[in-house]
Design a protein around this motif. Structure first.
Motif, short mmCIF file in Angstrom:
data_model
loop_
_atom_site.label_atom_id
_atom_site.label_comp_id
_atom_site.label_asym_id
_atom_site.label_seq_id
_atom_site.Cartn_x
_atom_site.Cartn_y
_atom_site.Cartn_z
N ARG A 5 8.67 6.37 -10.56
CA ARG A 5 7.74 7.33 -9.94
C ARG A 5 6.59 6.62 -9.23
O ARG A 5 6.15 7.06 -8.17
CB ARG A 5 7.18 8.28 -10.99
N ILE A 6 6.11 5.56 -9.82
CA ILE A 6 5.03 4.80 -9.19
C ILE A 6 5.50 4.20 -7.89
O ILE A 6 4.81 4.26 -6.87
CB ILE A 6 4.50 3.72 -10.15
N THR A 9 5.80 6.95 -5.30
CA THR A 9 4.46 7.37 -4.89
C THR A 9 3.85 6.37 -3.92
O THR A 9 3.26 6.75 -2.90
CB THR A 9 3.55 7.54 -6.12
N LEU A 12 5.61 6.64 -0.56
CA LEU A 12 5.16 7.83 0.15
C LEU A 12 3.78 7.63 0.75
O LEU A 12 3.52 8.02 1.90
CB LEU A 12 5.16 9.04 -0.79
N ALA A 13 2.90 6.98 0.01
CA ALA A 13 1.55 6.71 0.51
C ALA A 13 1.61 5.76 1.71
O ALA A 13 0.90 5.96 2.70
CB ALA A 13 0.68 6.12 -0.59
#
Length: 73
Positions: A5-6, A9, A12-13
């Protein structure tokens, strides 16, 4: 949060930052073309208003066309 998940994320950032940078670059290009058009004493090939519409509505092709054909040489 787990490692997957990290990673998603962060990816995506990074993608969002790239999109934001691209939008800012395109905005600057359009602003440059419009400022150049406004400051040009004469324009070639098409009337000034037509160039303005092309620059604004046919992004980025209108700006490239103006810089190539519309600027006086």
């Amino acid at each position: 949060m787990d490692a997957h998940r990290i990673g998603v994320t962060l990816a995506l950032a990074a993608a969002m930052l790239l999109v934001l940078a691209a939008v800012a670059l395109i905005y600057r290009f359009v602003a440059f073309c419009l400022a150049d058009l406004a400051g040009a004493p004469v324009v070639a090939v098409l009337p000034r208003e037509t160039w303005r519409l092309l620059i604004v509505f046919v992004i980025p092709l209108g700006g490239f066309l103006y810089l190539r054909f519309g600027r006086p040489h």
